[in-house]
Motif scaffolding. Structure first.
Motif, mmCIF file in Angstrom:
data_model
loop_
_atom_site.group_PDB
_atom_site.id
_atom_site.type_symbol
_atom_site.label_atom_id
_atom_site.label_comp_id
_atom_site.label_asym_id
_atom_site.label_seq_id
_atom_site.Cartn_x
_atom_site.Cartn_y
_atom_site.Cartn_z
ATOM 1 N N GLU A 103 0.460 -6.742 -0.196
ATOM 2 C CA GLU A 103 -0.034 -7.933 0.515
ATOM 3 C C GLU A 103 -1.120 -7.583 1.532
ATOM 4 O OE1 GLU A 103 1.081 -10.395 -1.020
ATOM 5 O OE2 GLU A 103 2.824 -9.406 -1.893
ATOM 6 N N GLN A 104 -1.860 -6.521 1.257
ATOM 7 C CA GLN A 104 -2.993 -6.150 2.112
ATOM 8 C C GLN A 104 -4.285 -6.319 1.313
ATOM 9 O OE1 GLN A 104 -2.634 -5.451 5.279
ATOM 10 N NE2 GLN A 104 -0.425 -5.108 5.384
ATOM 11 N N SER A 105 -5.409 -6.310 2.027
ATOM 12 C CA SER A 105 -6.693 -6.454 1.330
ATOM 13 C C SER A 105 -7.076 -5.121 0.692
ATOM 14 C CB SER A 105 -7.777 -6.872 2.314
ATOM 15 O OG SER A 105 -8.090 -5.779 3.141
ATOM 16 N N PRO A 106 -7.828 -5.163 -0.412
ATOM 17 C CA PRO A 106 -8.251 -3.913 -1.050
ATOM 18 C C PRO A 106 -8.903 -2.945 -0.065
ATOM 19 C CG PRO A 106 -8.782 -5.758 -2.469
ATOM 20 C CD PRO A 106 -8.254 -6.347 -1.184
ATOM 21 N N ASP A 107 -9.755 -3.441 0.830
ATOM 22 C CA ASP A 107 -10.435 -2.563 1.786
ATOM 23 C C ASP A 107 -9.440 -1.821 2.676
ATOM 24 O OD1 ASP A 107 -13.151 -2.441 1.380
ATOM 25 O OD2 ASP A 107 -13.480 -4.451 2.235
ATOM 26 N N ASP A 108 -8.441 -2.561 3.176
ATOM 27 C CA ASP A 108 -7.450 -1.945 4.068
ATOM 28 C C ASP A 108 -6.611 -0.899 3.321
ATOM 29 O OD1 ASP A 108 -8.389 -3.420 6.123
ATOM 30 O OD2 ASP A 108 -6.794 -4.936 6.076
ATOM 31 N N ILE A 109 -6.305 -1.188 2.063
ATOM 32 C CA ILE A 109 -5.506 -0.240 1.265
ATOM 33 C C ILE A 109 -6.303 1.047 1.047
ATOM 34 C CG2 ILE A 109 -4.463 0.173 -1.007
ATOM 35 C CD1 ILE A 109 -3.930 -2.926 -1.066
ATOM 36 N N ILE A 110 -7.573 0.891 0.710
ATOM 37 C CA ILE A 110 -8.422 2.055 0.432
ATOM 38 C C ILE A 110 -8.533 2.959 1.662
ATOM 39 C CG2 ILE A 110 -10.800 2.783 -0.109
ATOM 40 C CD1 ILE A 110 -10.932 0.101 -1.794
ATOM 41 N N SER A 111 -8.611 2.353 2.837
ATOM 42 C CA SER A 111 -8.819 3.179 4.037
ATOM 43 C C SER A 111 -7.518 3.600 4.718
ATOM 44 C CB SER A 111 -9.728 2.437 5.029
ATOM 45 O OG SER A 111 -9.123 1.212 5.378
ATOM 46 N N ALA A 112 -6.359 3.187 4.184
ATOM 47 C CA ALA A 112 -5.085 3.535 4.832
ATOM 48 C C ALA A 112 -4.834 5.040 4.779
ATOM 49 C CB ALA A 112 -3.938 2.796 4.144
ATOM 50 N N SER A 113 -4.451 5.621 5.919
ATOM 51 C CA SER A 113 -4.226 7.074 5.941
ATOM 52 C C SER A 113 -2.754 7.438 5.736
ATOM 53 C CB SER A 113 -4.724 7.668 7.253
ATOM 54 O OG SER A 113 -3.902 7.189 8.305
ATOM 55 N N LEU A 114 -1.857 6.462 5.931
ATOM 56 C CA LEU A 114 -0.424 6.635 5.706
ATOM 57 C C LEU A 114 0.184 7.787 6.508
ATOM 58 C CD1 LEU A 114 -0.485 6.044 1.839
ATOM 59 C CD2 LEU A 114 0.083 4.378 3.606
ATOM 60 N N GLY A 115 -0.275 7.904 7.741
ATOM 61 C CA GLY A 115 0.226 8.971 8.615
ATOM 62 C C GLY A 115 1.706 8.832 8.945
ATOM 63 N N PHE A 116 2.270 7.652 8.727
ATOM 64 C CA PHE A 116 3.681 7.430 9.095
ATOM 65 C C PHE A 116 4.619 8.321 8.302
ATOM 66 C CE2 PHE A 116 5.885 5.061 5.711
ATOM 67 C CZ PHE A 116 4.844 4.810 4.851
ATOM 68 N N VAL A 117 4.225 8.658 7.090
ATOM 69 C CA VAL A 117 5.114 9.459 6.226
ATOM 70 C C VAL A 117 5.412 10.801 6.892
ATOM 71 C CG1 VAL A 117 5.406 10.509 3.960
ATOM 72 C CG2 VAL A 117 4.194 8.338 4.165
ATOM 73 N N ASP A 118 4.359 11.405 7.451
ATOM 74 C CA ASP A 118 4.523 12.666 8.171
ATOM 75 C C ASP A 118 5.347 12.448 9.434
ATOM 76 O OD1 ASP A 118 4.282 15.272 8.883
ATOM 77 O OD2 ASP A 118 2.170 15.170 9.464
ATOM 78 N N ARG A 119 5.057 11.334 10.150
ATOM 79 C CA ARG A 119 5.713 11.096 11.439
ATOM 80 C C ARG A 119 7.210 10.831 11.302
ATOM 81 N NH1 ARG A 119 2.172 6.596 14.088
ATOM 82 N NH2 ARG A 119 3.570 6.831 15.898
ATOM 83 N N ILE A 120 7.647 10.323 10.154
ATOM 84 C CA ILE A 120 9.092 10.109 9.988
ATOM 85 C C ILE A 120 9.745 11.268 9.223
ATOM 86 C CG2 ILE A 120 8.893 7.598 10.135
ATOM 87 C CD1 ILE A 120 9.212 7.443 7.111
ATOM 88 N N GLY A 121 8.971 12.334 9.045
ATOM 89 C CA GLY A 121 9.556 13.566 8.484
ATOM 90 C C GLY A 121 9.815 13.535 6.992
ATOM 91 N N LEU A 122 8.992 12.796 6.264
ATOM 92 C CA LEU A 122 9.184 12.735 4.813
ATOM 93 C C LEU A 122 7.981 13.286 4.042
ATOM 94 C CD1 LEU A 122 10.868 9.233 4.434
ATOM 95 C CD2 LEU A 122 11.959 11.471 4.323
#
Lengths: 143, 407
Positions: free
Chosen positions: A90-109
């Motif tokens: 449910e995000q725009s293509p532009d936002d998906i393309i630029s997402a860095s997904l840093g949360f995965v590292d921050r929650i230890g996964l």
């Protein structure tokens, strides 16, 4: 909600856990409650094959937002899939393309997103961004 | 079991003393690669500190010394598997290279369109794909023998596939997924009665069982150093001398030649004909130390201790509700593959890892077998002689934890 806001929300939810087992319990619960992918998309055409577990991913564009559905044969993978969907669907293509997904590292996964883990997740993120890129191109052609 | 000096042995393996995720490491991934004793690590260090030099044909002190040490290990390997001659011992990168060497050279020499090669459904990809591809290239038929419900080779089925077109049977000594020890002596005798040579993939064999290639009468026997406490990147191809003489070289380069002219080349004698280029001398030094280490404990003692571990694990794990053991052959090496109800191996493996226990999950490089069994893979715990019953108890506790979490 913005991608970065959802990421912050997830990080804060996970910060409550000291014990890794509690964290995995939550991932397992999220995996179990992930809305199932439409069976018509649970085919080889939509499979992202890892050596260890499989992921199925489907994407559709609705009103300028990408709607992802997905599934996995392993529950932990499915739990992490559900987190990625919560952030990127449910995000725009532009936002998906630029997402860095840093949360995965921050929650230890982060280990689960290592290419050597071969659970299909690394390829899944790549595929999600590719879908977004394709939708973006289509939207630009229409304009 | 009580006489086996497991505590002393464990102290020889520095890596086993560490903690992972704040728990003592329990290493049950020995079928993938074993840990190395101090003696092997020291041998590599000693080589670089005192003997390092390119071997063969050097006239100076170090070259002679390194060459002598290298050839000494070839004699140790010959004795370890009881080959007739050191000319039958080829150093390779590992079992995979040994198998590719034979598939390539044997194929070019002996396999014609319409010929047949037989392998089995329980092979590791490295003893499956080289034959499959060689058969494709040469227009030969690739035949695959099956297994029964216990994971034992369908020996009668394999025998029934042997005919006048059969050029070779390639099969594993021990299955890396099922643990099954194949009746290779019986198969070799049958094949030889039909003039068919037999290659044995011994990657999972040599570290667990005493191997005597003359007694087995196998034509080729391949194994890796790193699965028998030696370094990675070193392996062995044993082949009967008469057969090796007939095979064309696998790779070209230095060392494997006798004379090179502009218009032709003559090749070196065995075993050097198959050892092109500068070899892995440090790996050979480590392999030599590993063989001395194993000899010191005794392969019979190792086999007996590991059989006890397997028996203990099988009894304890069978008590777990909903466990499905994959591979229940009468004759098994010390590994257990299993599934827990509907729990995916990846899920089980992830949690078992977090509890400090290294197991392997997935298809174990045997996709045709996993496909046949119609399972998503297995969880595999493979034991070495430094493992203990107490560690197996920990695995059982970890499995119960996994069940609680996912069921």
């Amino acid at each position: 909600m913005l991608i970065s806001e959802i990421e912050e929300q997830i990080v804060s939810e996970f910060s409550a856990f000291d014990d890794w087992l509690d964290k995995y319990d939550m991932i397992v619960e999220m995996g179990k409650s992930l809305p199932l992918i439409d069976p018509q998309y649970k085919t080889d055409q939509f499979i992202i094959s890892g050596c260890q577990s499989k992921v199925w991913l489907h994407a559709a564009l609705k009103d300028g937002k990408v709607h992802f559905t997905a599934d996995s044969d392993a529950i932990i993978t499915k739990g992490i899939v559900s987190l990625l969907l919560r952030v990127l669907s449910e995000q725009s293509p532009d936002d998906i393309i630029s997402a860095s997904l840093g949360f995965v590292d921050r929650i230890g996964l982060k280990e689960h997103l290592s290419p050597t883990r071969s659970n299909g997740l690394t390829s899944m993120i790549k595929q999600m961004k590719l879908y977004a890129l394709v939708f973006k191109t289509k939207m630009n052609q229409k304009n | 079991m009580s006489n086996f000096p497991v505590d002393k042995i464990r102290s020889d393996f520095p890596i086993l003393a560490q903690q992972v995720y704040k728990r003592p490491l329990i290493y049950f991934d020995n079928a993938a690669s074993t840990q190395k004793p101090r003696q092997v690590i020291d041998a590599i260090r000693h080589y670089y500190e005192y003997d390092n030099c390119n071997i063969h044909r050097g006239v100076h002190y170090l070259s002679v010394k390194a060459t002598e040490a290298y050839e000494e290990v070839r004699r140790d390997v010959r004795e370890f598997v009881n080959a007739k001659s050191t000319r039958e011992i080829i150093f390779t990168k590992g079992a995979t290279e040994s198998l590719n060497l034979v598939a390539c050279s044997f194929g070019r020499r002996y396999v014609q369109p319409g010929d047949e090669v037989i392998t089995t459904i329980m092979e590791h990809h490295s003893n499956f794909v080289p034959w499959q591809q060689m058969c494709f290239e040469r227009g030969a038929k690739f035949r695959v023998a099956g297994i029964n419900a216990a994971g034992e080779l369908d020996v009668d089925g394999l025998k029934a596939q042997v005919n006048e077109k059969t050029r070779l049977i390639a099969l594993t000594h021990v299955s890396n997924v099922l643990g099954t020890i194949n009746p290779i002596r019986e198969i070799i005798a049958f094949a030889h009665a039909h003039n068919v040579p037999v290659l044995i993939d011994g990657a999972q064999g040599v570290s667990h069982l005493p191997v005597d290639v003359q007694e087995l009468d196998c034509d080729f026997y391949c194994f890796s150093g790193h699965k028998m406490y030696a370094p990675m990147g070193i392996g062995v191809l044993y082949g009967k001398e008469a057969l090796l003489e007939e095979l064309p070289p696998y790779q070209m380069g230095g060392e494997m030649i006798k004379d090179v002219f502009v218009d032709h080349t003559t090749f070196n004698e065995l075993p050097f004909k198959f050892e092109a280029g500068t070899p892995n001398v440090e790996g050979v030094m480590g392999l030599g130390a590993a063989i001395r280490y194993l000899k010191n404990i005794g392969m019979e003692n190792i086999a007996a201790y590991e059989a006890d571990l397997l028996k203990y694990a099988t009894v304890k794990m069978s008590e777990i509700e909903g466990i499905r053991m994959i591979g229940t052959a009468k004759h098994k090496a010390s590994l257990v593959s299993f599934l827990l109800g509907k729990i995916h191996p990846y899920d089980a493996g992830t949690i078992i890892d977090k509890l400090g226990i290294a197991v392997r999950t997935g298809h174990h490089c045997a996709m045709p077998l996993i496909e046949l069994l119609q399972i998503p893979g297995t969880v595999r715990a493979s034991f070495a002689f430094y493992n203990t019953e107490a560690e197996i108890d920990q695995l059982v506790a970890a499995i119960l934890r996994v069940k609680k979490m996912f069921e």
